[in-house]
Design an enzyme around this catalytic site. Structure first.
Site, PDB file in Angstrom:
ATOM      1  CG  HIS A   3      -1.963  -1.065   1.210  1.00  0.00           C
ATOM      2  ND1 HIS A   3      -2.808  -1.293   0.140  1.00  0.00           N
ATOM      3  CD2 HIS A   3      -2.291  -1.993   2.153  1.00  0.00           C
ATOM      4  CE1 HIS A   3      -3.600  -2.308   0.423  1.00  0.00           C
ATOM      5  NE2 HIS A   3      -3.303  -2.759   1.621  1.00  0.00           N
ATOM      6  CG  ASP A  57      -3.009  -8.448   0.617  1.00  0.00           C
ATOM      7  OD1 ASP A  57      -2.179  -8.821   1.462  1.00  0.00           O
ATOM      8  OD2 ASP A  57      -3.995  -7.748   0.901  1.00  0.00           O
ATOM      9  CG  HIS A 112      -6.800  -5.212   1.890  1.00  0.00           C
ATOM     10  ND1 HIS A 112      -6.274  -6.082   2.822  1.00  0.00           N
ATOM     11  CD2 HIS A 112      -7.959  -4.746   2.406  1.00  0.00           C
ATOM     12  CE1 HIS A 112      -7.082  -6.125   3.869  1.00  0.00           C
ATOM     13  NE2 HIS A 112      -8.113  -5.328   3.643  1.00  0.00           N
ATOM     14  CG  ASP A 120      -4.908 -10.194   3.505  1.00  0.00           C
ATOM     15  OD1 ASP A 120      -4.528 -10.740   2.458  1.00  0.00           O
ATOM     16  OD2 ASP A 120      -4.744  -8.983   3.731  1.00  0.00           O
TER      17      ASP A 120
END
Length: 353
Positions: free
Chosen positions: A158, A193, A195, A282
């Protein structure tokens, strides 16, 4: 296969973060690294500690302004009356082309996208060691090792060139890709991931030498909200070199693997000399963030699919939070990846044109 990890990465220990306006324990805790390291060893990986590469690998991706900020902001913050123990922004600019503030508070808002990336006294040192793990893994692969696993904590996908966010400070996957680019003309980054890898996308969005592909929960109602949509294809020279594959909430193994097959098809069309896998665990059905529903056997299938394309590969740890199956999910991925991966050990990216 080696797991690259340094215990110093655990010194970053964020106290809390704000989620939906409420103060909550920060899930990006040092114990994650303990669980993942133990799992890597159980999977048969051999531990190697990364050397100190200094600032150069981070500076290949991040601006000097941002690196100076990360190195000094916590000490500066302590001079503010009644300031919090950790640096957490309370203001953000409405644009990024305006003045650059001298104030520590203003710079924190400029360089920190959200409240989930607090900066403590050891944050920069730990993030730098995390980046060194990614760099060393890339060095090994560039020298001919078929694959290496960088246990990066804190994570990185990120983080933009000059912006922290989502538990991330230095973009380890981008740093690994940039190191691999020194020996091969094209590198692909595949982010699996939960996200979207918005920072990685942002770093390479206008470049044609690094293909970025991300499979993630649809950001229309999920972090990072403003990036990761299917119509984001790159810009300028990079148009057509970014692929986002957003998935509906609670998508399970079959839907994820279908998207992965699309991702691998695009990577094959790019003909890269090496691959970086931004490995988030995740997407698991029992992960605390609960966005997707991949099972533990599903992670083995994901590993098999990725390993099966046979590219020199750096696996960089991103998300995956503390739950009963976190270590099992890493073992499943590694077992699948190594069972399918077939890269001659003598191949060296450094000898490629």
């Amino acid at each position: 296969m080696k797991v690259i990890y340094d215990e110093a990465q655990k010194k970053h220990y964020p106290g809390f973060f704000l989620t939906s306006g409420a103060r909550a324990p920060n899930p990006e805790r040092p114990e994650r690294a303990d669980i993942l390291f133990d799992a890597a060893r159980k999977a048969g990986l051999i531990h190697a500690e990364p050397p100190d590469f200094g600032l150069a690998p981070a500076a290949s991706i991040h601006t000097p302004e941002y690196l100076e900020f990360l190195a000094n902001i916590h000490a500066r913050w302590q001079h503010i009356a009644l300031a919090s123990d950790e640096v957490i922004p309370n203001i953000h600019p409405d644009r990024r082309d305006g003045a650059y503030p001298l104030s520590a508070v203003g710079q924190a808002g400029y360089h920190m996208a959200d409240t989930s990336c607090p900066i403590g006294p050891q944050t920069f040192a730990a993030a730098l060691r995390s980046a060194h793990a990614a760099t060393h893994a890339a060095h090994l692969v560039a020298a001919g090792t078929p694959a290496a696993y960088a246990l990066c904590r804190p994570p990185g996908h990120h983080a933009f060139r000059d912006l922290a966010g989502g538990f991330c400070y230095l973009n380890n996957s981008a740093i690994a890709a940039q190191r691999l680019r020194e020996g091969t003309a094209r590198v692909a980054v595949l982010d699996v991931d939960l996200h979207h890898g918005n920072g990685t996308q942002g770093v390479f969005y206008e470049r044609a030498d690094v293909l970025t592909v991300s499979i993630h929960a649809d950001p229309v109602r999920f972090y990072p909200f403003f990036w990761g949509h299917a119509d984001e294809r790159g810009d300028g020279a990079g148009r057509g070199y970014n692929l986002n594959l957003p998935l509906a909430r609670k998508t399970g193994d079959e839907g994820f693997v279908d998207a992965l097959d699309r991702a691998l098809g695009r990577i094959a069309a790019f003909v890269p000399g090496a691959l970086v896998v931004a490995l988030g665990l995740d997407a698991f059905e029992g992960d605390p963030f609960g966005g997707l529903s991949v099972s533990t056997p599903g992670f083995r299938r994901i590993g098999e699919r990725i390993g099966g394309i046979g590219l020199p590969t750096v696996i960089v740890q991103e998300g995956g939070y503390i739950c009963d199956a976190l270590g099992d999910n890493l073992i499943a991925f590694m077992d699948g990846f190594r069972s399918a991966h077939r890269v001659p050990t003598e191949r060296s990216l450094g000898s490629e044109p």
